[in-house]
Design a protein around this motif. Sequence first.
Motif, PDB file in Angstrom:
ATOM      1  N   TYR A  23      -7.955  93.555 101.391  1.00  0.00           N
ATOM      2  CA  TYR A  23      -8.433  94.493 100.376  1.00  0.00           C
ATOM      3  C   TYR A  23      -9.853  94.965 100.633  1.00  0.00           C
ATOM      4  O   TYR A  23     -10.113  96.157 100.673  1.00  0.00           O
ATOM      5  CB  TYR A  23      -8.304  93.888  98.979  1.00  0.00           C
ATOM      6  CG  TYR A  23      -6.873  93.774  98.570  1.00  0.00           C
ATOM      7  CD1 TYR A  23      -6.202  94.876  98.051  1.00  0.00           C
ATOM      8  CD2 TYR A  23      -6.170  92.602  98.751  1.00  0.00           C
ATOM      9  CE1 TYR A  23      -4.872  94.796  97.724  1.00  0.00           C
ATOM     10  CE2 TYR A  23      -4.838  92.506  98.421  1.00  0.00           C
ATOM     11  CZ  TYR A  23      -4.197  93.610  97.909  1.00  0.00           C
ATOM     12  OH  TYR A  23      -2.878  93.533  97.594  1.00  0.00           O
ATOM     13  N   TYR A  82      -7.523  88.346 100.417  1.00  0.00           N
ATOM     14  CA  TYR A  82      -8.190  89.423  99.676  1.00  0.00           C
ATOM     15  C   TYR A  82      -9.329  90.001 100.502  1.00  0.00           C
ATOM     16  O   TYR A  82      -9.490  91.219 100.608  1.00  0.00           O
ATOM     17  CB  TYR A  82      -8.692  88.857  98.348  1.00  0.00           C
ATOM     18  CG  TYR A  82      -9.632  89.744  97.587  1.00  0.00           C
ATOM     19  CD1 TYR A  82      -9.161  90.807  96.830  1.00  0.00           C
ATOM     20  CD2 TYR A  82     -11.000  89.509  97.604  1.00  0.00           C
ATOM     21  CE1 TYR A  82     -10.024  91.614  96.135  1.00  0.00           C
ATOM     22  CE2 TYR A  82     -11.872  90.308  96.911  1.00  0.00           C
ATOM     23  CZ  TYR A  82     -11.391  91.363  96.178  1.00  0.00           C
ATOM     24  OH  TYR A  82     -12.250  92.178  95.494  1.00  0.00           O
ATOM     25  N   LEU A  83     -10.105  89.113 101.122  1.00  0.00           N
ATOM     26  CA  LEU A  83     -11.242  89.584 101.914  1.00  0.00           C
ATOM     27  C   LEU A  83     -10.778  90.353 103.152  1.00  0.00           C
ATOM     28  O   LEU A  83     -11.413  91.310 103.579  1.00  0.00           O
ATOM     29  CB  LEU A  83     -12.104  88.405 102.370  1.00  0.00           C
ATOM     30  CG  LEU A  83     -12.943  87.736 101.302  1.00  0.00           C
ATOM     31  CD1 LEU A  83     -13.682  86.565 101.879  1.00  0.00           C
ATOM     32  CD2 LEU A  83     -13.918  88.713 100.687  1.00  0.00           C
ATOM     33  N   TRP A  84      -9.666  89.932 103.693  1.00  0.00           N
ATOM     34  CA  TRP A  84      -9.164  90.567 104.911  1.00  0.00           C
ATOM     35  C   TRP A  84      -8.500  91.900 104.585  1.00  0.00           C
ATOM     36  O   TRP A  84      -8.848  92.945 105.140  1.00  0.00           O
ATOM     37  CB  TRP A  84      -8.197  89.600 105.609  1.00  0.00           C
ATOM     38  CG  TRP A  84      -7.437  90.177 106.764  1.00  0.00           C
ATOM     39  CD1 TRP A  84      -7.813  91.217 107.553  1.00  0.00           C
ATOM     40  CD2 TRP A  84      -6.169  89.722 107.261  1.00  0.00           C
ATOM     41  NE1 TRP A  84      -6.861  91.441 108.520  1.00  0.00           N
ATOM     42  CE2 TRP A  84      -5.850  90.553 108.361  1.00  0.00           C
ATOM     43  CE3 TRP A  84      -5.293  88.706 106.891  1.00  0.00           C
ATOM     44  CZ2 TRP A  84      -4.670  90.379 109.083  1.00  0.00           C
ATOM     45  CZ3 TRP A  84      -4.135  88.551 107.611  1.00  0.00           C
ATOM     46  CH2 TRP A  84      -3.825  89.383 108.694  1.00  0.00           C
ATOM     47  N   GLY A 125     -11.702  94.243 103.333  1.00  0.00           N
ATOM     48  CA  GLY A 125     -11.957  94.537 104.738  1.00  0.00           C
ATOM     49  C   GLY A 125     -13.183  93.854 105.293  1.00  0.00           C
ATOM     50  O   GLY A 125     -13.592  94.118 106.414  1.00  0.00           O
ATOM     51  N   SER A 126     -13.780  92.942 104.518  1.00  0.00           N
ATOM     52  CA  SER A 126     -15.008  92.331 105.026  1.00  0.00           C
ATOM     53  C   SER A 126     -14.731  91.106 105.887  1.00  0.00           C
ATOM     54  O   SER A 126     -15.597  90.667 106.623  1.00  0.00           O
ATOM     55  CB  SER A 126     -15.942  91.984 103.877  1.00  0.00           C
ATOM     56  OG  SER A 126     -15.249  91.472 102.796  1.00  0.00           O
ATOM     57  N   ALA A 127     -13.557  90.549 105.788  1.00  0.00           N
ATOM     58  CA  ALA A 127     -13.215  89.438 106.679  1.00  0.00           C
ATOM     59  C   ALA A 127     -12.108  89.925 107.610  1.00  0.00           C
ATOM     60  O   ALA A 127     -11.704  91.072 107.554  1.00  0.00           O
ATOM     61  CB  ALA A 127     -12.741  88.243 105.872  1.00  0.00           C
TER      62      ALA A 127
END
Lengths: 607, 435
Positions: free
Chosen positions: B378, B374-376, B380-382
Motif C-alpha cells: 500500500y 501494508y508497507l510493501w 510502497g515504502s518497504a
Amino acid sequence: MPLLSNLLAKDIPQTFQKFQLHVYAGFFFFGLLGFVYLMSPIVSRRNYLSENALSPGLVSNDIYISNEHIRDIIGQLRTGFKEKNISDVIQSMFVQRGIEAYKQNLEDDTNDENVYGIVRAPRLASTESIILVAPLYVRIQSKSQPIKANLYGIAHTLAIGFALHRKPYMAKDIILLFPAQQENGTRIWLDAYFNTKPDSIPLDAHAGSIQAGLTLEFPHEKFYSIDLRHNGINGQLPNLDLINTVVHLCDKNSIPASYYDIYVDLSSNELFIDYMKKSLRTLLINALTLATGVPSGVHGQFLHYRIEMITLFGSLTKRDQYQTSPITLRAFDDIIEGFIRSLNNLLERFHQSFFFYFHINRRNFVSIATYMVPLGLIVAPALIRSLVLYMSFFTSSETSATTYITLGRTMKFDMNYSAMFLEILECLALSYVLMWIPMKFTYLIICQITMFISPILLRPFRSTERQFDYLQFILLLTGSALLGCLSLLNYSMAFLAACFLMPCYMFAGCSKFDHWIIKYFCRFLFLTCLNPLVFLALYHYLARLLMAGEFLLPNFNQLTSDFDTYIASYRLFNAWTVDVVCLAIVPIWFLLYRSTFWIRTLVDKTQ
Amino acid sequence: MFDKVELAYVGIGLLVRVFLFFQTRIRSYFEDNGEFVTPLNSWKRVIEGIYLHKLNVSPFVGSIVHEMPLSLFFYSKLHAITQGHIEGLFIIADILTGLLTYKIARRILTQLSEEDLREKEAYKPDSKSLWLTKENVQKSALAVLLCTMINPLSIGTCIAKSSLVFHNLLLTMTFYFFITYQLIPFVVLLAVTSSISLYPVVLIVPALLQFSKTKTTSFSIMRALPVIILFVLAVAGILYLNFFLNHQSWSFLESTYSFIFHVPDYTPNVGIFWYFFTEMFDHFRSLFVWTFQMHVLLLYLFPFAIRLRKDPIFLFWLLCAIFCTFKSYPAYGDATFYFNYLPIWSFLFRYVRHTLIIICMILIAILMAPITWYLWIYTGSANANFYFAMTMVFNVAQTFLISDLLYAYVKRKFLLRNGVTVPEIDGAEGQLEFR
C-alpha cells in the motif's frame, strides 16, 4: 543448538538482580539521549540523489514566463475570486489555450468545484503523468484571516502548464489540479479519480498513472523563502529523492529552503551551536508533528495513493539579513520547470533512496538504521525485564550432594488464569469506552477520573506474587510487540508512546514492593506525571515551544481548541493515531495503573 | 453428552465465529489476506469454478480453479443447498473439527497413559514424575478444545472462508480413524485428503506402522501389504471418480497436482517457496522444485519413521506438522491444524528448550506480516524482503517447534526407561548425548 535452553532464575547474576532498576533507567535515559544525539553531524548523513534519472538542474531552462503574463493571469483570477466563479475562470483559461479542462462538483451544499486540466504529452500516449496541485485557498497562520486565496500558486501553476503545452520533450502528461476546500476537495477528487468509493461519480478524463507531483501554496504575492512540508498521513513520508530534487533546485537558484520554518544556513557563517540548536529543533518538531498522523498539507492525501509529493509554501520570513528583495519569478519558475523535467526523465516509480528518515536540516538526514537504535534502547528494558521474569518462573532439576536429577524445566507454580483474564477484560472494557464517547477534552477528563477511581469501585486484582509477575510479563511482551509494530508504521508515535509507557512499566513494577510509601508514591505518579492527559498537555506545550522558538506560557484554552481541530481533521484524513491510542496504549497504561492496587493474597502455596 | 466446561468452550468458539461473520469489514480483510487464503483454498476461486462448471466450460482451462473435480462437485452441491449462504457450513465444519480434535486428544492421551501403565515394569521408578496421570489427561484435552475454539488463526481461516476448513476436517477425520484402528474408513479418507492436497500421502507410512502392529512384533510385512493395496485401490478409485466428474478428461491434473508440485503461482503466502522461486533463474527451477518437494515429502520421512517406529501417533502428528510447514502453498490454516494438537504434548513441554523464542517468533510473525504487507503493497515504502522476513520468522519458529518437540519426546522416552537420575561419570555429572 541449545539457544537459551536453560533459562532459570539462578542463571541471573546476583549483581544484576541488585541493580536492575538502575540498568533499566540507564537504558531509558541513554535512549532519550541517543535520540537527541541524532542531530549531531556525526550521525546524520548528507543528502544524495539515488536515482540517476532525476539529475535535477542538468536540463537547461527552456521556458520563459514574463511578468506581464503572470500579472495578467493574476488579474483574471482576482476577478474570479471576487465574483465567486473562480472555477469557471480557470476552466475558460485552459480552454482558450486548447487544453482540456474539467470541473468536479464536491456534491455538498457549498457548491464548490474542483477544476483540473490535463496537458497531454505530445511524444507518447498517456501512460504516465505528473501532477501539479494548487489549492484554491490556503491556510495561513494569522488570527484575522485563517484562509487566503492561493493567487500566486495558481497563477504559476497555470503559467507553467501553458508554457509546457506542446513542448516536444514532454513524455508525461501534466495534470494541473485546483482543489476547493483544501484537503476535503483533494480527497474527493482522488476518490473519484481512482474510483475507490462506490458512490463517487467517475471523472470526465484521466491521464496516465500519476508518478509524483508538487503542491504549490503561495498565498502572498511575494515571498522570501520556501518552506518544504512533507508530513503525510500516519507518519508516511515521500521518497527522499523527490525532496532532494527540490532542495537541489532551490540551492541552485539560491532560494532559501526550510523545514518547519527553521532555516539552517549551511555555510561557515553560522555558529556551530546555532546549527546544533536548529537541527535539534527541526528533529524534535519533525518527530512531534509526525506522531499526530495528520498531514501538513494536501500532499498527504496523494501519498496515501502512492503518489510522491511535497508542498512548497511561500514564506514571508527573510532568511538572511542581506536578503532585501523577494525571490524572482525567474528563479521560482526554474524550480518548477526543473522539477517537472527531472520527473519527465524518470523511468520507474520512486523506489530507490529512503522512505523512512528524519530531516535535521535541508541537506542532512538520519536514516532508519540509525534512528531505530534509540528506540531499541528505550524498549530494551521491557524485553530484559520480561526475560528476567520468565526465567524466574521455572525450576529445573533438583541437585543434591550425590545425585543429579534431571526433570526438565517446569513452572514453579500453578497458574490460575481466570483472575488475570478478568482483570484484563475489565480494563479493556473500560478503556474501549473511549472509542465511543465524543472526543472532547471535558469528556476525556471525566473518563480519566472514572479510570482513576475504578480500582476503588471495582475489585482490585488479587493474586499471589507469581501471578502478578505473570501479568507483568504478559504486559511487557504485549507492550514491546505494540511498540515494535508501531515503530515500522509511525516511528515518531512509537517513540512518544515508548517515552510514556516505559516509566509506567517501571513504576507499576515497583509497586511489587510491599512498603506502603512506595505504593502510594507509585499511585501518585500515575495520577500526575504518568497520566495520558498530562502527557498530552506536556506534548502540546513542548510542540508549541518548539514551533514558536521562544518562551511561551502554557495555555489551556489553546490546548482544548487545538485538540478539537485535531480531532476534526483526524476524522477527515482516516488517520489511525487516535484508534491506536484508545485501543492499545491507554488499555496498557490502565492495566499498569490498576496493577499498583494489587492485593497480595497471603497463601502462596506453591512457594 | 457434553459437560458444562466443554459446552462453555464450544459456545465461546461459536459466538466468536458467528459474531465475526457479521462484521463485513473484518471478513473482507480476512478474505483478501494472503496469509489466510492461497490459490489452492480461496473460496472466491471455488465460486468461479462452480459458475464455469454451470456454463459447461471446463473450470481448469484458466489458472483460476485449483480444486479437484470431486471437491468442486461437493462444493457446488453445498452451494446449491445453501443458496450461496455457505458461511454457516464453514462454522459447522470448523466446530466439528474442534470437537473431533478434542476427541482425538482424549483418546491419544488415554492411550499414552495406558501405555505408561502397561510398561510400568520397564520404567525406572524414579521417573514417576514424568508419568501421565488422569488429571493430566483431562486438563490437556480441555486445553485442546479451548485452543481449537479460540485460536485466532483457526478463527481467521474460518472467517476467510478458506476451503482449508474442509480439508482440515477431512484430515482430522483421517487422524481419528487412524487412532481408532478403523482401516477401511481411514484408507478411504487418506486417499481423499491426499488427492486434494497431495502432501498427506506421506501419512501412509505411520499408517503402515500403526495397522501392522501385532502383539508380538511391531511390524509385519504381511499386515502392511493389504494397507498398501487398499490405499492404491482407493487412490485409483478417486482419480477415476475425478476423471469421470470432469467429463472424462484428465485436464484437472495440470491445474491441481502439477500446480501443487511445480509451484507456478508466486502470490506471497506464509511459506518459503514463493520468494525463493521469484529470486531464481529459470534454468535452475526444476532442480530446486524437486529438491524442495523431496525435502517435504521424503527427507524426513524415513529417518523419523525409523526413529519413531514404536510411536506411530506421534509420527503422524510430526509428519503433518512438517508438510503443513513446508508445503508449497501454506496458509495459517495449515499451521493451525497441528497447533491445535499442541496441548496434547504438554507433558513434553518441560524438555522443550526454546519455548520463549518460539512463542515470541510466532507472535512477531503474525503481528508483523500484515504490517510489512501494508508497507510493501500500500504505501510502497518497504519491499518484498520485509514481508518475506516475517514468513521466514514464522517458518523458522515452526521448525524450532517441531525439532524441539521431537527432541523432548525422545528424551522423555529415554528418561522413562533409564531413570531421571544422572549418574556421575569420572567424578563429573554425566552428559546425555543424542545421536
